[in-house]
Design a protein around this motif. Sequence first.
Motif, PDB file in Angstrom:
ATOM      1  N   ASP A  98       0.840  -1.202   0.000  1.00  0.00           N
ATOM      2  CA  ASP A  98       0.000   0.000   0.000  1.00  0.00           C
ATOM      3  C   ASP A  98       0.876   1.252   0.000  1.00  0.00           C
ATOM      4  O   ASP A  98       0.585   2.234  -0.681  1.00  0.00           O
ATOM      5  N   GLN A  99       1.953   1.185   0.768  1.00  0.00           N
ATOM      6  CA  GLN A  99       2.893   2.311   0.848  1.00  0.00           C
ATOM      7  C   GLN A  99       3.503   2.588  -0.537  1.00  0.00           C
ATOM      8  O   GLN A  99       3.591   3.730  -0.987  1.00  0.00           O
ATOM      9  N   ILE A 100       3.916   1.509  -1.218  1.00  0.00           N
ATOM     10  CA  ILE A 100       4.510   1.651  -2.556  1.00  0.00           C
ATOM     11  C   ILE A 100       3.498   2.305  -3.498  1.00  0.00           C
ATOM     12  O   ILE A 100       3.842   3.175  -4.292  1.00  0.00           O
ATOM     13  N   ARG A 101       2.228   1.892  -3.369  1.00  0.00           N
ATOM     14  CA  ARG A 101       1.214   2.443  -4.273  1.00  0.00           C
ATOM     15  C   ARG A 101       1.021   3.941  -4.018  1.00  0.00           C
ATOM     16  O   ARG A 101       0.883   4.730  -4.945  1.00  0.00           O
ATOM     17  N   GLU A 102       1.062   4.333  -2.738  1.00  0.00           N
ATOM     18  CA  GLU A 102       0.909   5.759  -2.414  1.00  0.00           C
ATOM     19  C   GLU A 102       2.115   6.560  -2.894  1.00  0.00           C
ATOM     20  O   GLU A 102       1.981   7.704  -3.312  1.00  0.00           O
ATOM     21  N   ASP A 103       3.298   5.949  -2.829  1.00  0.00           N
ATOM     22  CA  ASP A 103       4.518   6.676  -3.231  1.00  0.00           C
ATOM     23  C   ASP A 103       4.587   6.892  -4.741  1.00  0.00           C
ATOM     24  O   ASP A 103       5.276   7.791  -5.210  1.00  0.00           O
ATOM     25  N   ASN A 104       3.935   6.026  -5.516  1.00  0.00           N
ATOM     26  CA  ASN A 104       4.015   6.119  -6.990  1.00  0.00           C
ATOM     27  C   ASN A 104       2.615   6.130  -7.592  1.00  0.00           C
ATOM     28  O   ASN A 104       2.250   5.212  -8.332  1.00  0.00           O
ATOM     29  N   PRO A 105       1.817   7.162  -7.268  1.00  0.00           N
ATOM     30  CA  PRO A 105       0.398   7.096  -7.637  1.00  0.00           C
ATOM     31  C   PRO A 105       0.147   7.077  -9.140  1.00  0.00           C
ATOM     32  O   PRO A 105      -0.860   6.576  -9.599  1.00  0.00           O
ATOM     33  N   ARG A 106       1.107   7.622  -9.949  1.00  0.00           N
ATOM     34  CA  ARG A 106       0.780   7.818 -11.354  1.00  0.00           C
ATOM     35  C   ARG A 106       1.170   6.643 -12.248  1.00  0.00           C
ATOM     36  O   ARG A 106       0.769   6.575 -13.388  1.00  0.00           O
ATOM     37  N   SER A 107       2.004   5.748 -11.735  1.00  0.00           N
ATOM     38  CA  SER A 107       2.533   4.739 -12.655  1.00  0.00           C
ATOM     39  C   SER A 107       2.489   3.332 -12.078  1.00  0.00           C
ATOM     40  O   SER A 107       3.157   3.022 -11.095  1.00  0.00           O
ATOM     41  N   VAL A 108       1.687   2.485 -12.714  1.00  0.00           N
ATOM     42  CA  VAL A 108       1.604   1.083 -12.287  1.00  0.00           C
ATOM     43  C   VAL A 108       2.960   0.401 -12.464  1.00  0.00           C
ATOM     44  O   VAL A 108       3.377  -0.420 -11.642  1.00  0.00           O
ATOM     45  N   VAL A 109       3.675   0.765 -13.539  1.00  0.00           N
ATOM     46  CA  VAL A 109       4.982   0.134 -13.773  1.00  0.00           C
ATOM     47  C   VAL A 109       5.943   0.461 -12.636  1.00  0.00           C
ATOM     48  O   VAL A 109       6.663  -0.405 -12.142  1.00  0.00           O
ATOM     49  N   MET A 110       5.931   1.719 -12.176  1.00  0.00           N
ATOM     50  CA  MET A 110       6.844   2.080 -11.093  1.00  0.00           C
ATOM     51  C   MET A 110       6.431   1.412  -9.777  1.00  0.00           C
ATOM     52  O   MET A 110       7.281   1.041  -8.975  1.00  0.00           O
ATOM     53  N   GLN A 111       5.124   1.235  -9.568  1.00  0.00           N
ATOM     54  CA  GLN A 111       4.673   0.526  -8.356  1.00  0.00           C
ATOM     55  C   GLN A 111       5.207  -0.907  -8.387  1.00  0.00           C
ATOM     56  O   GLN A 111       5.767  -1.416  -7.412  1.00  0.00           O
ATOM     57  N   SER A 112       5.037  -1.524  -9.538  1.00  0.00           N
ATOM     58  CA  SER A 112       5.467  -2.906  -9.730  1.00  0.00           C
ATOM     59  C   SER A 112       6.988  -3.024  -9.567  1.00  0.00           C
ATOM     60  O   SER A 112       7.517  -3.945  -8.933  1.00  0.00           O
TER      61      SER A 112
END
Length: 213
Positions: free
Chosen positions: A158-172
């Motif tokens: 969840d933290q990773i998703r909040e840190d990179n809200p605009r890019s699914v690739v960067m979350q992944s």
Amino acid sequence: GRGERETLLAVQRALSEEQFQALKYLLEERLPLGELRPATRPELCSLLLQRFPGQALRVTADLLRQIARHDLIRLYRLPGAEEESPGETGEAAGPSVASGRGEEAGCRPVSLPAASSPPSPRPRRLTEKDLIQIAQKLGREWQEVGIGCLGLERSRLDQIREDNPRSVVMQSFEMLREWRRRERQEATAPRLRACLAPASLDPEVLDLLQSFQ
């Protein structure tokens, strides 16, 4: 020159938003973050032309190899299109090495001549460049993969998703880096492939991992 700028802009317009963000991420060590982060496609072209005079197309071609958009290198005839995978270090790889390497190996610079049977008994640790390519293919199911296959904490994801809200690739990508940090030297392609095999992922993900081995 004008032609150079037009080519750069055309190349960047051909990238998806995810790939454009990945391109910027790969430039973070080479450009000032304050200008790079907010840059639009035309602004990034100007930055590249200022920072790498005469070399902007070559730099862009190297980045496209890292995000596996070889098609654009060929389409716009960027530097290296003929051989598709020159050694980035500037030492020319022997002709036999350059021509004998397949598409999937084209995104990694050659440091050693490709021996037919590598002597290293243990597989190498995955690099960030490998991880960004895997992340591009994982898609929106990355959280299920993180929890179900890689055993990562839901709260961390969840933290990773909040840190990179605009890019699914960067979350992944950040999720894979988290796994790599935890596994240390064991973060190899065969290991990741074994973790991901039970999930119903795009077969391209496993093929890509196979090609890293």
